[in-house]
Structures are given as C-alpha cells and as structure tokens.
Enzyme design. Structure first.
Site, mmCIF file in Angstrom:
data_model
loop_
_atom_site.group_PDB
_atom_site.id
_atom_site.type_symbol
_atom_site.label_atom_id
_atom_site.label_comp_id
_atom_site.label_asym_id
_atom_site.label_seq_id
_atom_site.Cartn_x
_atom_site.Cartn_y
_atom_site.Cartn_z
ATOM 1 N N ASP A 1 -0.971 -11.604 -4.878
ATOM 2 C CA ASP A 1 -1.254 -10.198 -4.296
ATOM 3 C C ASP A 1 -1.549 -10.541 -2.885
ATOM 4 O O ASP A 1 -2.396 -11.086 -2.452
ATOM 5 C CB ASP A 1 -2.511 -9.845 -4.972
ATOM 6 C CG ASP A 1 -3.208 -8.342 -4.230
ATOM 7 O OD1 ASP A 1 -2.589 -7.933 -3.520
ATOM 8 O OD2 ASP A 1 -4.460 -8.100 -4.583
ATOM 9 N N VAL A 2 -0.494 -10.105 -2.119
ATOM 10 C CA VAL A 2 -0.545 -10.138 -0.513
ATOM 11 C C VAL A 2 -1.120 -9.205 0.025
ATOM 12 O O VAL A 2 -0.520 -7.972 0.220
ATOM 13 C CB VAL A 2 1.141 -10.422 -0.097
ATOM 14 C CG1 VAL A 2 0.980 -10.926 1.594
ATOM 15 C CG2 VAL A 2 1.574 -11.657 -1.115
ATOM 16 N N ASN B 1 -3.614 -7.653 3.527
ATOM 17 C CA ASN B 1 -3.590 -7.700 5.203
ATOM 18 C C ASN B 1 -4.208 -9.039 5.514
ATOM 19 O O ASN B 1 -4.108 -9.385 6.894
ATOM 20 C CB ASN B 1 -4.135 -6.379 5.666
ATOM 21 C CG ASN B 1 -2.999 -5.049 5.641
ATOM 22 O OD1 ASN B 1 -2.095 -5.495 6.048
ATOM 23 N ND2 ASN B 1 -3.544 -4.365 4.933
ATOM 24 N N ASP C 1 -0.462 -2.592 -3.566
ATOM 25 C CA ASP C 1 -1.766 -3.004 -4.193
ATOM 26 C C ASP C 1 -2.297 -1.832 -5.041
ATOM 27 O O ASP C 1 -2.784 -1.969 -6.098
ATOM 28 C CB ASP C 1 -2.405 -3.510 -3.218
ATOM 29 C CG ASP C 1 -2.637 -2.351 -2.026
ATOM 30 O OD1 ASP C 1 -1.929 -1.516 -1.875
ATOM 31 O OD2 ASP C 1 -3.825 -2.434 -1.045
ATOM 32 N N ASP D 1 -10.871 -0.512 -4.531
ATOM 33 C CA ASP D 1 -10.525 -1.663 -3.891
ATOM 34 C C ASP D 1 -10.966 -1.897 -2.686
ATOM 35 O O ASP D 1 -10.657 -1.597 -1.511
ATOM 36 C CB ASP D 1 -8.911 -1.874 -3.878
ATOM 37 C CG ASP D 1 -8.242 -3.260 -3.559
ATOM 38 O OD1 ASP D 1 -8.943 -4.063 -3.279
ATOM 39 O OD2 ASP D 1 -7.145 -3.406 -4.015
#
Length: 181
Positions: free
Chosen positions: A5-6, A8, A107, A128
């Site tokens: 999960d990339v 910022n 995401d 989130d």
C-alpha cells in the site's frame, strides 16, 4: 501473496500469512531506486524469517504514480514477478459513484473492496487516516461514494503555521507594547 500500500507518506508491506509486516516511512525524499526498495524489502524478509522466493504474487496499490516504475522494476528483479497494480479500471464488482472517477485513489478502491468482502455487507462508512483523511460510504449492493479531507498531520501543520498563538515559533508576532488611550 505480498501486498504493498503506497501512500503519500509511507509504504505498508504485508503478506497473507501475516509473517511479513512493515512500514517504509518517509521514503520519497529522495525517491528510492528499485534496487534500494529491493534491499529494504530483503531486510524486512530476513527480519521476519521469510524467504523472498516464497512470494508467488504481488499486488500494489499506490496513490504516488512516480513510485510505480521503481516498485514494478523491483518486483521483477528481486521476485521475478510482474505485480498486479490496482487502478480505477479494474472490475471490483463495486459501483464507484464519484463525479470524476479518474480522481479515485487506489487506496480508496482497496478499502472499499476489503470492507465489502470482509463484513456482513451492511451499510458501511470507511475512514482512512493517512496523509489525507478519506471517507467512503458503502451500501450492501456495492455502491460507494465518498469525500476527502486533509489528514491529521497536514491539519496540525496548518494550524501551527497559520494561527499565531498555537505556533511556538511565531514569537516575532508577540506585541511589543500595550496600546493605551
């Protein structure tokens, strides 16, 4: 299966056995190369007692497009795997009801899919807390829509930069004298 999960600010990595779990923090400055990502992940695997050869598939969810090339290259070089990349074009079975679907981050898509598949399918609100705070409403029929707001860190930073008394480094704005009639 390894998932990435990339976001910022961080990259969260895990696998379906729950042996591998870790976070790469503040990875963007400077942007890492595929070799650096591979070495870092190799260390995470060693620490968890896993072998990188045990990974059969990789899924990447990213809201940072410039990192996709080095991460995909890392997957090919260190795992001999072309990763599956989550984007708004995949068929999730959900109805993404947004004014501009091209602006939906991966995401938010994976959050909605996970919530829809891991719950009893009631009406849901998914929040989130990341660099941005995202809100997603999800119906049992798979209809989803939402909103996005600044994250806690960004909001706190703005508070300290823009409000005189909250900012400890703004002593230069302290009145030098009291005005009297």
């Amino acid at each position: 299966l390894m998932v990435m999960d990339v976001g910022n600010t961080n990259i969260v990595v895990g696998d379906t056995t729950a042996k591998l779990a870790g976070t790469l923090e503040d990875f963007q400055q400077p942007v890492r190369t595929s070799d650096e990502f591979g070495i870092i992940l190799g260390s995470m695997f060693a620490y968890s007692g896993m072998d990188m050869k045990d990974i059969e598939n990789i899924i990447i969810s990213t809201v940072v497009p410039p990192l996709l090339v080095p991460l995909c290259n890392m997957c090919k070089r260190f795992f001999s795997i072309t990763p599956f990349v989550v984007d708004r074009e995949i068929n999730t079975g959900l109805k993404l009801d947004y004014d501009d679907p091209s602006q939906i981050g991966a995401d938010r898509i994976v959050n909605a899919v996970a919530a829809h598949n891991l719950t009893d399918k009631g009406n849901l609100i998914i929040i989130d807390f990341g660099t941005a705070t995202t809100f997603c409403a999800l119906t049992p029929e798979g209809e989803t829509w939402g909103a996005i707001a600044p994250g806690i860190g960004i909001s706190t930073e703005a508070l300290f930069q823009k409000s005189g008394q909250a900012a400890p480094d703004r002593t230069d704005q302290t009145p030098k004298a009291i005005c009297r009639d």
